[in-house]
Design a protein around this motif. Structure first.
Motif, short mmCIF file in Angstrom:
data_model
loop_
_atom_site.label_atom_id
_atom_site.label_comp_id
_atom_site.label_asym_id
_atom_site.label_seq_id
_atom_site.Cartn_x
_atom_site.Cartn_y
_atom_site.Cartn_z
N ILE A 19 0.86 -1.18 0.00
CA ILE A 19 0.00 0.00 0.00
C ILE A 19 0.90 1.23 0.00
O ILE A 19 1.88 1.29 0.74
N ARG A 20 0.56 2.19 -0.80
CA ARG A 20 1.32 3.44 -0.83
C ARG A 20 0.57 4.50 -0.04
O ARG A 20 -0.58 4.82 -0.33
N PHE A 21 1.23 5.03 0.97
CA PHE A 21 0.65 6.08 1.78
C PHE A 21 1.16 7.41 1.23
O PHE A 21 2.35 7.68 1.27
N THR A 22 0.26 8.23 0.73
CA THR A 22 0.67 9.47 0.07
C THR A 22 0.44 10.70 0.94
O THR A 22 0.86 11.78 0.56
N HIS A 23 -0.23 10.54 2.07
CA HIS A 23 -0.47 11.66 2.96
C HIS A 23 -0.12 11.24 4.38
O HIS A 23 -0.36 10.10 4.78
N ASN A 24 0.44 12.15 5.15
CA ASN A 24 0.81 11.85 6.51
C ASN A 24 0.43 13.02 7.40
O ASN A 24 0.63 14.17 7.04
N CYS A 25 -0.13 12.72 8.53
CA CYS A 25 -0.47 13.74 9.52
C CYS A 25 0.21 13.36 10.83
O CYS A 25 0.32 12.18 11.15
N VAL A 26 0.66 14.34 11.56
CA VAL A 26 1.29 14.09 12.84
C VAL A 26 0.56 14.87 13.92
O VAL A 26 -0.11 15.86 13.66
N THR A 27 0.72 14.39 15.15
CA THR A 27 0.05 15.06 16.26
C THR A 27 0.89 16.16 16.87
O THR A 27 0.42 16.90 17.71
N THR A 28 2.16 16.24 16.47
CA THR A 28 3.05 17.29 16.95
C THR A 28 4.06 17.62 15.85
O THR A 28 4.42 16.75 15.06
N SER A 29 4.50 18.84 15.81
CA SER A 29 5.44 19.24 14.78
C SER A 29 6.90 18.98 15.16
O SER A 29 7.80 19.22 14.37
N LEU A 30 7.14 18.50 16.36
CA LEU A 30 8.51 18.21 16.79
C LEU A 30 8.97 16.88 16.19
O LEU A 30 8.32 15.86 16.36
N CYS A 31 10.10 16.90 15.50
CA CYS A 31 10.50 15.74 14.69
C CYS A 31 10.76 14.49 15.51
O CYS A 31 10.34 13.40 15.13
N TRP A 32 11.45 14.58 16.66
CA TRP A 32 11.76 13.35 17.39
C TRP A 32 10.50 12.74 17.98
O TRP A 32 10.40 11.52 18.09
N ILE A 33 9.54 13.56 18.36
CA ILE A 33 8.28 13.02 18.88
C ILE A 33 7.52 12.32 17.76
O ILE A 33 6.96 11.24 17.95
N SER A 34 7.52 12.90 16.57
CA SER A 34 6.87 12.27 15.43
C SER A 34 7.55 10.95 15.08
O SER A 34 6.89 9.95 14.78
N ARG A 35 8.88 10.91 15.11
CA ARG A 35 9.60 9.66 14.82
C ARG A 35 9.30 8.61 15.87
O ARG A 35 9.11 7.43 15.56
N ALA A 36 9.24 9.00 17.13
CA ALA A 36 8.89 8.05 18.20
C ALA A 36 7.48 7.51 17.99
O ALA A 36 7.21 6.32 18.18
N THR A 37 6.56 8.38 17.56
CA THR A 37 5.19 7.96 17.29
C THR A 37 5.15 6.96 16.14
O THR A 37 4.49 5.92 16.22
N LEU A 38 5.87 7.25 15.05
CA LEU A 38 5.89 6.34 13.91
C LEU A 38 6.56 5.02 14.27
O LEU A 38 6.13 3.95 13.85
N THR A 39 7.62 5.07 15.06
CA THR A 39 8.36 3.86 15.42
C THR A 39 7.57 2.96 16.37
O THR A 39 7.56 1.75 16.21
N THR A 40 6.90 3.57 17.33
CA THR A 40 6.18 2.78 18.33
C THR A 40 4.74 2.50 17.94
O THR A 40 4.12 1.58 18.48
N GLY A 41 4.20 3.33 17.04
CA GLY A 41 2.78 3.19 16.72
C GLY A 41 1.88 3.72 17.83
O GLY A 41 0.72 3.35 17.93
N GLN A 42 2.44 4.59 18.67
CA GLN A 42 1.69 5.11 19.81
C GLN A 42 1.73 6.63 19.84
O GLN A 42 2.67 7.24 19.37
N TYR A 43 0.69 7.20 20.42
CA TYR A 43 0.65 8.64 20.59
C TYR A 43 1.65 9.08 21.66
O TYR A 43 2.07 8.28 22.51
N LEU A 44 2.00 10.36 21.64
CA LEU A 44 2.90 10.95 22.63
C LEU A 44 2.43 10.65 24.05
O LEU A 44 3.24 10.34 24.93
N SER A 45 1.14 10.69 24.30
CA SER A 45 0.63 10.46 25.64
C SER A 45 0.98 9.07 26.16
O SER A 45 1.03 8.85 27.37
N ARG A 46 1.26 8.13 25.24
CA ARG A 46 1.65 6.77 25.67
C ARG A 46 3.17 6.59 25.68
O ARG A 46 3.73 6.08 26.63
N HIS A 47 3.87 7.00 24.61
CA HIS A 47 5.31 6.74 24.57
C HIS A 47 6.12 7.76 25.36
O HIS A 47 7.26 7.51 25.72
#
Length: 83
Positions: A19-47
């Motif tokens: 599947i090709r994902f062509t759009h991405n939305c993040v819950t925060t604009s801070l890059c390391w928090i976004s990477r942690a979210t993508l890596t863990t599959g969890q929101y900031l409130s969890r990771h």
């Protein structure tokens, strides 16, 4: 499919079946928090990765349950490139 010089049949297969994902939305604009979210599959409130150098520590085996670790355990090499 793929490059004419470098043959990558497995990547080509993944590309054709995946599947090709062509759009991405993040819950925060801070890059390391976004990477942690993508890596863990969890929101900031969890990771809870609110500090740049804070390791995944919200529970003992947090890193072992991320998709890169699961892929590594199955023989894949993974990596991330920032920015």
């Amino acid at each position: 499919a793929g490059d004419k010089v470098v043959h990558t049949p497995e990547i080509d297969r993944l590309s054709s079946e995946g599947i090709r994902f062509t759009h991405n939305c993040v819950t925060t604009s801070l890059c390391w928090i976004s990477r942690a979210t993508l890596t863990t599959g969890q929101y900031l409130s969890r990771h809870k990765q609110i500090k740049l150098l804070n390791p995944l520590s919200y529970y003992e085996n947090a890193w072992n349950e991320t998709y890169p670790a699961l892929l590594r355990d199955r023989g894949y090499y993974t990596g991330q490139v920032g920015k």
